[in-house]
Design a protein around this motif. Structure first.
Motif, PDB file in Angstrom:
ATOM      1  N   ARG A  11       0.946  -1.207  -0.083  1.00  0.00           N
ATOM      2  CA  ARG A  11       0.135  -0.084   0.166  1.00  0.00           C
ATOM      3  C   ARG A  11       0.791   1.092   0.113  1.00  0.00           C
ATOM      4  NH1 ARG A  11      -4.500   1.040   4.064  1.00  0.00           N
ATOM      5  NH2 ARG A  11      -4.775   2.521   2.736  1.00  0.00           N
ATOM      6  N   THR A  12       0.531   2.255  -0.607  1.00  0.00           N
ATOM      7  CA  THR A  12       1.179   3.661  -0.559  1.00  0.00           C
ATOM      8  C   THR A  12       0.542   4.655   0.438  1.00  0.00           C
ATOM      9  OG1 THR A  12      -0.067   4.519  -2.511  1.00  0.00           O
ATOM     10  CG2 THR A  12       2.088   3.262  -3.010  1.00  0.00           C
ATOM     11  N   TYR A  13      -0.999   4.067   0.643  1.00  0.00           N
ATOM     12  CA  TYR A  13      -1.425   5.256   1.394  1.00  0.00           C
ATOM     13  C   TYR A  13      -1.837   6.518   0.838  1.00  0.00           C
ATOM     14  CZ  TYR A  13      -0.762   1.369   4.924  1.00  0.00           C
ATOM     15  OH  TYR A  13      -0.742   0.150   5.582  1.00  0.00           O
ATOM     16  N   GLU A  14      -1.951   6.443  -0.467  1.00  0.00           N
ATOM     17  CA  GLU A  14      -1.912   7.639  -1.132  1.00  0.00           C
ATOM     18  C   GLU A  14      -3.514   7.628  -1.681  1.00  0.00           C
ATOM     19  OE1 GLU A  14      -0.456  11.315  -2.185  1.00  0.00           O
ATOM     20  OE2 GLU A  14       0.445  10.054  -0.901  1.00  0.00           O
ATOM     21  N   THR A  15      -4.104   8.474  -1.537  1.00  0.00           N
ATOM     22  CA  THR A  15      -5.488   8.601  -2.077  1.00  0.00           C
ATOM     23  C   THR A  15      -5.552   9.293  -3.345  1.00  0.00           C
ATOM     24  OG1 THR A  15      -5.977  10.904  -0.954  1.00  0.00           O
ATOM     25  CG2 THR A  15      -6.728   8.774  -0.060  1.00  0.00           C
ATOM     26  N   CYS A  16      -6.455   8.983  -4.368  1.00  0.00           N
ATOM     27  CA  CYS A  16      -6.376   9.678  -5.898  1.00  0.00           C
ATOM     28  C   CYS A  16      -7.028  10.848  -5.817  1.00  0.00           C
ATOM     29  CB  CYS A  16      -6.993   8.775  -6.630  1.00  0.00           C
ATOM     30  SG  CYS A  16      -6.099   7.014  -6.805  1.00  0.00           S
ATOM     31  N   PRO A  17      -6.607  11.988  -6.467  1.00  0.00           N
ATOM     32  CA  PRO A  17      -5.219  11.848  -7.322  1.00  0.00           C
ATOM     33  C   PRO A  17      -4.089  11.896  -6.285  1.00  0.00           C
ATOM     34  CG  PRO A  17      -6.310  13.853  -7.375  1.00  0.00           C
ATOM     35  CD  PRO A  17      -7.076  13.390  -6.820  1.00  0.00           C
ATOM     36  N   SER A  18      -3.038  11.439  -6.544  1.00  0.00           N
ATOM     37  CA  SER A  18      -1.626  11.212  -5.869  1.00  0.00           C
ATOM     38  C   SER A  18      -1.126  12.577  -5.804  1.00  0.00           C
ATOM     39  CB  SER A  18      -0.745  10.332  -6.442  1.00  0.00           C
ATOM     40  OG  SER A  18       0.636  10.362  -5.845  1.00  0.00           O
ATOM     41  N   GLN A  19      -0.863  12.865  -4.431  1.00  0.00           N
ATOM     42  CA  GLN A  19      -0.238  14.248  -4.183  1.00  0.00           C
ATOM     43  C   GLN A  19       1.528  14.234  -4.212  1.00  0.00           C
ATOM     44  OE1 GLN A  19      -2.124  17.163  -3.875  1.00  0.00           O
ATOM     45  NE2 GLN A  19      -3.551  15.618  -4.398  1.00  0.00           N
ATOM     46  N   ARG A  20       1.935  12.896  -4.477  1.00  0.00           N
ATOM     47  CA  ARG A  20       3.245  12.940  -4.458  1.00  0.00           C
ATOM     48  C   ARG A  20       3.717  12.298  -5.953  1.00  0.00           C
ATOM     49  NH1 ARG A  20       5.338   8.855  -0.174  1.00  0.00           N
ATOM     50  NH2 ARG A  20       3.318   7.825  -0.629  1.00  0.00           N
ATOM     51  N   PRO A  21       4.455  13.175  -6.799  1.00  0.00           N
ATOM     52  CA  PRO A  21       4.767  12.734  -8.234  1.00  0.00           C
ATOM     53  C   PRO A  21       5.621  11.365  -8.062  1.00  0.00           C
ATOM     54  CG  PRO A  21       5.293  14.826  -7.743  1.00  0.00           C
ATOM     55  CD  PRO A  21       5.163  14.416  -6.271  1.00  0.00           C
ATOM     56  N   GLY A  22       5.066  10.520  -9.090  1.00  0.00           N
ATOM     57  CA  GLY A  22       5.806   9.064  -9.222  1.00  0.00           C
ATOM     58  C   GLY A  22       5.308   8.146  -8.396  1.00  0.00           C
ATOM     59  N   VAL A  23       4.316   8.256  -7.298  1.00  0.00           N
ATOM     60  CA  VAL A  23       3.973   7.301  -6.189  1.00  0.00           C
ATOM     61  C   VAL A  23       2.405   7.015  -6.732  1.00  0.00           C
ATOM     62  CG1 VAL A  23       3.056   6.912  -3.744  1.00  0.00           C
ATOM     63  CG2 VAL A  23       5.075   8.449  -4.528  1.00  0.00           C
ATOM     64  N   PRO A  24       2.135   5.876  -6.957  1.00  0.00           N
ATOM     65  CA  PRO A  24       0.605   5.375  -7.144  1.00  0.00           C
ATOM     66  C   PRO A  24      -0.396   5.543  -6.231  1.00  0.00           C
ATOM     67  CG  PRO A  24       2.069   3.226  -7.218  1.00  0.00           C
ATOM     68  CD  PRO A  24       2.998   4.460  -6.813  1.00  0.00           C
ATOM     69  N   CYS A  25      -1.440   5.838  -6.672  1.00  0.00           N
ATOM     70  CA  CYS A  25      -2.562   6.086  -5.423  1.00  0.00           C
ATOM     71  C   CYS A  25      -3.384   4.790  -5.460  1.00  0.00           C
ATOM     72  CB  CYS A  25      -3.154   7.334  -5.919  1.00  0.00           C
ATOM     73  SG  CYS A  25      -4.338   7.265  -7.355  1.00  0.00           S
ATOM     74  N   GLU A  26      -4.354   4.856  -4.558  1.00  0.00           N
ATOM     75  CA  GLU A  26      -5.067   3.871  -4.198  1.00  0.00           C
ATOM     76  C   GLU A  26      -6.604   4.213  -4.750  1.00  0.00           C
ATOM     77  OE1 GLU A  26      -4.854   2.844  -0.206  1.00  0.00           O
ATOM     78  OE2 GLU A  26      -2.760   2.019  -0.334  1.00  0.00           O
ATOM     79  N   PRO A  27      -6.865   3.983  -6.116  1.00  0.00           N
ATOM     80  CA  PRO A  27      -8.288   4.317  -6.435  1.00  0.00           C
ATOM     81  C   PRO A  27      -9.674   3.881  -5.624  1.00  0.00           C
ATOM     82  CG  PRO A  27      -7.577   2.821  -7.949  1.00  0.00           C
ATOM     83  CD  PRO A  27      -6.433   3.156  -7.009  1.00  0.00           C
ATOM     84  N   ASP A  28      -9.548   2.734  -5.172  1.00  0.00           N
ATOM     85  CA  ASP A  28     -10.710   2.032  -4.451  1.00  0.00           C
ATOM     86  C   ASP A  28     -10.552   1.907  -3.208  1.00  0.00           C
ATOM     87  OD1 ASP A  28     -12.358   2.104  -7.003  1.00  0.00           O
ATOM     88  OD2 ASP A  28     -10.866   0.553  -7.583  1.00  0.00           O
ATOM     89  N   GLY A  29      -9.787   2.800  -2.343  1.00  0.00           N
ATOM     90  CA  GLY A  29      -9.475   2.517  -0.970  1.00  0.00           C
ATOM     91  C   GLY A  29      -8.507   1.585  -0.647  1.00  0.00           C
TER      92      GLY A  29
END
Length: 247
Positions: free
Chosen positions: A158-176
């Motif tokens: 997990r990256t614990y990054e909600t979409c849209p990602s606020q950190r360049p290059g870090v994938p976000c979690e679109p569905d929780g």
């Protein structure tokens, strides 16, 4: 009377055949010309329009940053002038050292490499001398690690990054909560020394750049430590316990 200055040598043309001498498909040539023009003009927009990242390839934000570096621009332009190598993971790899473009047969740009290294080359790490000391599936809090007996591993997390990602290059979690981070690893026995895991592909460039070397330890049966210092990740097999594995 002064002599006339010698005419400047023309810029070498981009490659039109691959390393076997076979002509490149029209779609691949068209994209190569677009890439070359974009590098010359400094406008990355045409590159973005052709970019369809392969699994594990960097995000466009990361690629755009790579293309803004003049040193990378020069090496990538040089790569387009070398006949590309047909590769099993991509139709054509234009490369100059560890810089290059990966193109699909239909002209899609799959990845842009700058400083990425193939496993076992130019990393200073010797080739493996044995099988991994540990293989199988293990888990940590919000992450998993799957290593086969050949030393090929896949870490998801997990990256614990909600979409849209606020950190360049870090994938976000679109569905929780999802393990959207993916890192392909190659684990080496370096001949009596420490074991290491080399990052060979990553979709989280800031945390796990391609070519990064992560120490690997097994402090107790079924417990694997990956990385060092504040970056150490703990994984446990079924039945093994460690405070770092979590839920």
């Amino acid at each position: 009377m002064s002599s006339a200055a010698a005419p400047a040598s023309p810029e070498p043309a981009i490659a039109t055949t691959d390393t076997t001498g076979a002509p490149l498909p029209a779609a691949v040539l068209a994209t190569a010309r677009v890439l070359d023009d974009a590098l010359s003009s400094g406008d990355p927009t045409p590159v973005r329009d052709r970019y369809t990242p392969a699994p594990g390839a960097a995000s466009w934000t990361v690629v755009a940053d790579r293309l803004s570096d003049p040193a990378n621009q020069a090496k990538l332009a040089s790569a387009l002038r070398n006949p590309p190598e047909p590769r099993p993971e991509i139709a054509y790899l234009f490369s100059d050292g560890d810089h290059g473009f990966g193109l699909a047969a239909d002209g899609r740009l799959a990845f842009v490499g700058v400083g990425q290294r193939a496993p076992g080359t130019s990393t200073g790490v010797p080739e493996p001398t044995g099988q991994p000391f540990w293989a199988g599936l293990s888990y940590g809090h919000g992450r998993s690690l799957d290593v086969d007996p050949s030393g090929t591993g896949l870490m998801t997390f997990r990256t614990y990054e909600t979409c849209p990602s606020q950190r360049p290059g870090v994938p976000c979690e679109p569905d929780g909560p999802q393990q959207v981070g993916r890192v392909d690893l190659r684990i080496y026995d370096v001949g009596g020394g420490p074991w290491v895991a080399e990052v060979v592909a990553s979709n989280d460039e800031p945390e796990f750049p391609v070519g990064d070397l992560l120490p690997v330890e097994e402090p107790a049966p079924g417990v694997v430590l990956l990385g060092s210092g504040d970056r150490t990740l703990v994984f446990c097999t079924d039945g093994a316990t460690h405070d770092g594995c979590g839920a």
